[in-house]
Design an enzyme around this catalytic site. Structure first.
Site, mmCIF file in Angstrom:
data_model
loop_
_atom_site.group_PDB
_atom_site.id
_atom_site.type_symbol
_atom_site.label_atom_id
_atom_site.label_comp_id
_atom_site.label_asym_id
_atom_site.label_seq_id
_atom_site.Cartn_x
_atom_site.Cartn_y
_atom_site.Cartn_z
ATOM 1 C CG ASP A 49 -0.519 -4.770 -10.115
ATOM 2 O OD1 ASP A 49 0.309 -4.810 -9.190
ATOM 3 O OD2 ASP A 49 -0.315 -4.167 -11.184
ATOM 4 C CE LYS A 72 2.393 0.089 -6.149
ATOM 5 N NZ LYS A 72 3.381 0.917 -6.866
ATOM 6 C CG MET A 186 -5.021 5.120 -13.321
ATOM 7 S SD MET A 186 -3.263 4.942 -12.886
ATOM 8 C CE MET A 186 -2.470 5.858 -14.211
#
Length: 290
Positions: A49, A72, A186
């Site tokens: 990631d 991402k 997030m």
């Protein structure tokens, strides 16, 4: 030298390889677990990631292993599709290779591990899950905020809020009344909405909030204020990704127990995702910080 022990990694026998769903920790490369290091050292392929320290890849991955960046970055709408990640995992494992799927933080907290587990089970691929230090624990520790300090909070909740239908109005009311510490993953881009919901439903006036940018890295920065002062002090600020939001009375302990001061705060530790159609490459964001 890594000595064998009862929990040592066992490579797959037969034609099929094996997949290790592995946690890298929240940023500080020293927070990776011994078992995760063992997995990286025996890997033929590492699918990593964006929120993984480049130091980990340089230190622990074999020079003969293939590293594939599958980061991402939803805020910029540039991401490796999950279907592509799933296909890569099964492709290499079915070729008989040892695959490490390396995720930032912990593998089971707000990640797409379910999709990847289903891919592995559907293809009869053997796997292990290796846990790690999740971002909430890293951010709280490096900011000097005990999440369940006696007399302040007896529980902690891990949440996320990225669109309006994720949390119901009834749950917002309950969150506003709880004495639990709330940790939002997030959610830096939606923090104003979080604060509006909690204050609308009458959250205690003594509650503090902290936003921890790039937790546990050499560029960590912590912003704190009373929850009712957010609009005047922090609203409109663009927080550097990744950022974690901690809400609760325990945040008041930050001023007394903070121990990490970073003069380099404000710089970007994790490089932004960029690259080709399916596989994304990163520059080395920490080469001058090692």
């Amino acid at each position: 030298m890594i000595l064998p022990h009862s929990g040592a990694l066992k490579l797959s026998n037969g034609n099929c390889g094996k997949v290790y769903l592995t946690a890298a920790g929240p940023g500080d490369p020293d927070l990776i677990t011994v078992k995760a290091v063992e997995a990286l050292r025996c890997a033929d392929v590492v699918l990593t990631d964006r929120l993984v320290s480049e130091v980990i890849l340089h230190r622990y991955v074999s020079a003969t292993a293939e590293i594939i960046y599958v980061g991402k970055e939803c805020r910029k709408k540039i991401s490796t599709p999950q279907t592509e990640i799933n296909n890569l995992i099964s492709k290499y494992a079915l070729e008989g290779k040892t695959v490490v799927r390396l995720k930032g933080g912990d593998v089971s907290i707000f990640s797409n591990i379910l999709d990847e587990l289903q891919e592995l089970v559907n293809n009869n691929i053997p796997y292990e899950i290796i846990p790690g230090v999740t971002s909430a624990l890293g951010a709280a520790a490096y900011a000097g905020i005990p999440l369940t300090a006696r007399g302040y909070s007896t529980a902690v909740r891990f949440l996320t809020y990225y669109k309006s239908d994720v949390v119901t109005e009834c749950y917002w009311k309950e969150l506003a009344k709880t004495s639990d510490t709330l940790v939002f993953y997030m959610s830096a881009a939606t923090i104003a909405d979080v604060i509006e919901k909690l204050t609308t439903y009458g959250i205690d006036a003594n509650v503090q909030l902290a936003v921890v940018e790039q937790a546990t890295t050499c560029f960590q920065k912590t912003y704190t204020c009373n929850i009712y002062e957010f609009t005047s002090k922090l609203k409109g600020r663009k927080f550097i990704s990744p950022s974690l939001v901690i809400i609760g009375k325990v945040v008041a302990l930050h001023e007394q127990f903070k121990w990490l001061t970073n003069e380099s705060a404000g710089k970007q530790y994790f490089a932004s995702v960029s690259g080709s159609k399916n596989i994304y490459e990163l520059s080395n964001p920490v080469k001058n910080a090692i």
